[in-house]
Design a protein around this motif. Structure first.
Motif, PDB file in Angstrom:
ATOM      1  N   LEU A   1       4.721  71.012   7.522  1.00  0.00           N
ATOM      2  CA  LEU A   1       5.491  69.727   7.888  1.00  0.00           C
ATOM      3  C   LEU A   1       5.402  68.885   6.192  1.00  0.00           C
ATOM      4  CD1 LEU A   1       1.794  68.871   9.607  1.00  0.00           C
ATOM      5  CD2 LEU A   1       3.641  68.835  10.823  1.00  0.00           C
TER       6      LEU A   1
ATOM      7  N   ARG B   1      -1.128  71.081   3.439  1.00  0.00           N
ATOM      8  CA  ARG B   1      -1.217  70.725   4.856  1.00  0.00           C
ATOM      9  C   ARG B   1      -0.598  68.919   4.754  1.00  0.00           C
ATOM     10  NH1 ARG B   1      -2.550  72.458  11.474  1.00  0.00           N
ATOM     11  NH2 ARG B   1      -2.288  70.952  12.129  1.00  0.00           N
ATOM     12  N   PHE B   2       0.625  69.352   5.471  1.00  0.00           N
ATOM     13  CA  PHE B   2       1.604  68.114   5.263  1.00  0.00           C
ATOM     14  C   PHE B   2       0.492  66.630   4.121  1.00  0.00           C
ATOM     15  CE2 PHE B   2       1.990  64.257   8.985  1.00  0.00           C
ATOM     16  CZ  PHE B   2       2.688  63.650   8.342  1.00  0.00           C
TER      17      PHE B   2
ATOM     18  N   MET C   1      -1.978  66.714   2.442  1.00  0.00           N
ATOM     19  CA  MET C   1      -3.206  66.448   2.486  1.00  0.00           C
ATOM     20  C   MET C   1      -3.891  68.521   1.497  1.00  0.00           C
ATOM     21  SD  MET C   1      -5.793  64.442   3.896  1.00  0.00           S
ATOM     22  CE  MET C   1      -6.124  65.405   4.660  1.00  0.00           C
ATOM     23  N   ALA C   2      -4.757  67.818   0.878  1.00  0.00           N
ATOM     24  CA  ALA C   2      -5.732  69.750   0.490  1.00  0.00           C
ATOM     25  C   ALA C   2      -6.657  69.528   1.521  1.00  0.00           C
ATOM     26  CB  ALA C   2      -6.272  69.253  -0.572  1.00  0.00           C
ATOM     27  N   VAL C   3      -5.986  70.162   2.778  1.00  0.00           N
ATOM     28  CA  VAL C   3      -7.044  70.333   4.181  1.00  0.00           C
ATOM     29  C   VAL C   3      -8.187  71.880   3.862  1.00  0.00           C
ATOM     30  CG1 VAL C   3      -5.084  69.729   5.235  1.00  0.00           C
ATOM     31  CG2 VAL C   3      -5.466  72.180   4.890  1.00  0.00           C
ATOM     32  N   GLY C   4      -8.751  72.374   2.607  1.00  0.00           N
ATOM     33  CA  GLY C   4      -9.574  73.543   2.331  1.00  0.00           C
ATOM     34  C   GLY C   4      -9.196  73.982   0.631  1.00  0.00           C
TER      35      GLY C   4
ATOM     36  N   VAL D   1     -10.313  80.245   3.574  1.00  0.00           N
ATOM     37  CA  VAL D   1     -10.689  78.862   3.299  1.00  0.00           C
ATOM     38  C   VAL D   1     -12.078  77.763   3.570  1.00  0.00           C
ATOM     39  CG1 VAL D   1     -10.017  76.730   3.418  1.00  0.00           C
ATOM     40  CG2 VAL D   1      -7.856  78.614   4.045  1.00  0.00           C
ATOM     41  N   LYS D   2     -12.308  77.028   2.469  1.00  0.00           N
ATOM     42  CA  LYS D   2     -13.860  76.476   2.798  1.00  0.00           C
ATOM     43  C   LYS D   2     -13.594  74.884   2.677  1.00  0.00           C
ATOM     44  CE  LYS D   2     -15.509  76.364  -1.598  1.00  0.00           C
ATOM     45  NZ  LYS D   2     -16.873  76.510  -3.076  1.00  0.00           N
ATOM     46  N   SER D   3     -14.163  73.953   3.589  1.00  0.00           N
ATOM     47  CA  SER D   3     -13.982  72.564   3.422  1.00  0.00           C
ATOM     48  C   SER D   3     -14.356  72.141   2.268  1.00  0.00           C
ATOM     49  CB  SER D   3     -14.884  72.415   4.871  1.00  0.00           C
ATOM     50  OG  SER D   3     -15.005  71.028   4.964  1.00  0.00           O
ATOM     51  N   GLN D   4     -14.280  71.068   1.685  1.00  0.00           N
ATOM     52  CA  GLN D   4     -14.178  70.111   0.452  1.00  0.00           C
ATOM     53  C   GLN D   4     -15.162  68.655   1.086  1.00  0.00           C
ATOM     54  OE1 GLN D   4     -10.414  68.544  -1.376  1.00  0.00           O
ATOM     55  NE2 GLN D   4     -10.505  69.355   1.075  1.00  0.00           N
ATOM     56  N   TYR D   5     -15.429  69.111   2.131  1.00  0.00           N
ATOM     57  CA  TYR D   5     -17.043  68.547   2.416  1.00  0.00           C
ATOM     58  C   TYR D   5     -17.764  69.426   3.075  1.00  0.00           C
ATOM     59  CZ  TYR D   5     -13.244  65.423   1.526  1.00  0.00           C
ATOM     60  OH  TYR D   5     -12.191  64.422   1.095  1.00  0.00           O
TER      61      TYR D   5
END
Lengths: 406, 98
Positions: free
Chosen positions: B10, B62-63, B65-68, B85-89
């Motif tokens: 992307l 991805r695109f 943006m940090a998606v994890g 991979v883990k979430s930042q949220y």
């Protein structure tokens, strides 16, 4: 509004309402005001559903300002021409206020109270008699040409996959840009599915103050779901390639397109002017009722309460959802699911991944589907008789002045 | 788009691509701009493939943006997903659906 915005679109016709809005349907709503009246209301509406009768209601017995507001908005929605209220009699819903409000809006309105009408059989008979006549009048109502600027359109996704953010969602975003440029009013929602996008979104706000409100709304969702222990991300998403909530968010966010964000609204609040709005669907205050968005149907209901004439719903895994008051157009992110659920899906965005169409091509088909719907043609979910509706308890505080810049 | 294309990247600075259709192990993953790499394992449609070696604790982009955040080192060509991979949220460890 620019000159192009008030231009009517060939074929698009609406039902003029006293408040100046125009409906794309002329439904007669049968509304139960407590779960105890649900059966009787359902029996009244049954058999009339292909004729334009729609069943909605609130199951709670205790009063709720939120539910009262949503029911008032539904019963005075531009797609609604007449309303039959079905009450048991002892519930705390403010039925008199609702009846007065519907009557004051210029709509035909009737209230049946089961405890005073002789019970199940007598109430159903009286209700059907009224409905018979109301539907005849609804069908005879006159329509006038309408423009894209008369439309309020919401978008929502459910069952996203790894392709949603590449195919159908950006195509909806592109369609939103075009509809917005033509003077349409647009909304996207679910702040819990925008976690991770708040900084980008804040930069799109028409004022810095609104930018702060948008960021705060997403942070509220993050706090709420952290306290709850889980969020809007799960096995279905993982199975289809999404690894984290923020990756899902990125895909969902693409539906909003690229234009400036004009305001932040809460369920039941109507956008004051055309443009793009974010709806905050998470309760205010502490975690009180569990998951704020118990299902896609309730979130759709909230956007319809804020005036949406129709909903553009996107999915990756597949969905068959419709809505009682505002027709739903469904788009899918991949051709595999499209082929499996073709009878339910209006727009296949999987052609973008297949390499046979561009995002612009699919956006054009989405805009065409919007025009078709507003020209009186049924969507797939309407053809199949879908009329989902869900409403549960929630609490909201009034939005601050920064949320809707003048 | 040529028939060879089976992956989308992307943004030029992304460290993952997304499979547009199922890519078999050892098959070439190709994007529309001519980027090519060998898939180290099967990458199912809609899933992510590492475009370069990604260290543990690095951001997945991805695109733009940090998606994890990666929880393990991911070699180029391998699947990038919940196992690394883990979430930042918010993290959802449990599977709510099945």
């Amino acid at each position: 509004m620019n000159r192009a915005s008030s231009q009517t679109v060939s074929g698009m016709r609406g039902f003029p309402r006293a408040d100046g809005r125009k409906g794309i349907r002329n439904f007669v709503v049968v509304a139960y005001l407590v779960e105890c009246a649900h059966h009787v209301a359902r029996q009244i509406a049954q058999g009339y559903q292909t004729e334009g009768a729609q069943l909605i209601g609130f199951p709670g017995c205790y009063p709720s300002d939120y539910a009262q507001r949503v029911m008032e908005a539904m019963c005075t929605h531009p797609n609604v021409g007449a309303v039959l209220l079905v009450s048991l009699g002892c519930e705390e819903f403010r039925r008199g206020a609702l009846l007065d409000m519907v009557a004051a809006s210029g709509r035909e309105a009737k209230l049946l109270v089961i405890q005073e009408s002789g019970g199940t059989r007598a109430t159903i008979a009286e209700g059907r008699q009224w409905l018979d006549a109301a539907l005849v009048r609804a069908k005879a109502a006159e329509t006038i040409p309408i423009a894209i600027s008369d439309l309020v359109i919401g978008t929502k996704c459910g069952g996203s996959d790894g392709l949603s953010g590449i195919t159908i969602n950006p195509a909806v975003g592109r369609a939103f840009d075009r509809l917005g440029d033509a003077g349409g009013t647009l909304m996207f929602e679910e702040t819990c599915e925008l976690i991770g996008c708040q900084e980008h979104m804040a930069k799109r706000a028409t004022t810095p103050e609104l930018g702060r409100e948008l960021r705060a709304a997403v942070e509220k969702a993050d706090r709420y779901y952290n306290e709850l222990g889980h969020g809007s991300f799960g096995g279905g998403n993982i199975k289809h390639g999404l690894s984290t909530l923020e990756e899902k968010s990125l895909g969902a966010y693409a539906k909003s397109g690229s234009r400036p964000i004009a305001g932040l609204i809460k369920p039941g609040t109507r956008p004051p002017k055309s443009g793009l709005y974010l709806m905050d669907t998470v309760n205010d205050g502490p975690v009180r009722y569990g998951i704020p968005n118990i299902n896609d149907t309730q979130t759709i209901t909230e956007m319809v309460a804020s005036g949406c004439h129709m909903i553009i719903f996107t999915t990756g895994a597949g969905s068959v959802v419709g809505q009682a008051v505002a027709p739903v157009i469904k788009g899918v992110s991949n051709s595999r699911v499209y082929q499996r659920l073709a009878e339910d899906i209006d727009v296949n965005g999987g052609t973008i991944a297949d390499g046979t169409e561009t995002i612009d091509d699919v956006a054009e088909r989405i805009v065409a589907a919007v025009v078709r719907l507003a020209s009186g043609h049924p969507s797939k979910s309407e053809e199949l008789g879908h009329q989902e509706f869900a409403l549960s308890y929630k609490t909201y505080e009034p939005a601050g002045p920064a949320c809707l810049p003048v | 788009m040529s028939a060879m294309v089976n992956m989308i990247v992307l943004d030029g600075d992304d460290n993952v691509g997304i499979a547009l259709r199922d890519i078999a192990a050892n098959e070439q993953a190709c994007d529309a701009r001519g980027l090519q790499l060998t898939a180290g394992e099967r990458i199912v449609q809609g899933h992510k493939i590492a475009l370069r070696d990604i260290a543990a604790g690095e951001r997945v982009i991805r695109f733009t943006m940090a998606v994890g955040i990666t929880t393990a080192a991911i070699p180029r060509g391998r699947l990038v997903h919940v196992h690394n991979v883990k979430s930042q949220y918010l993290n959802n460890d449990e599977d709510h659906y099945e």
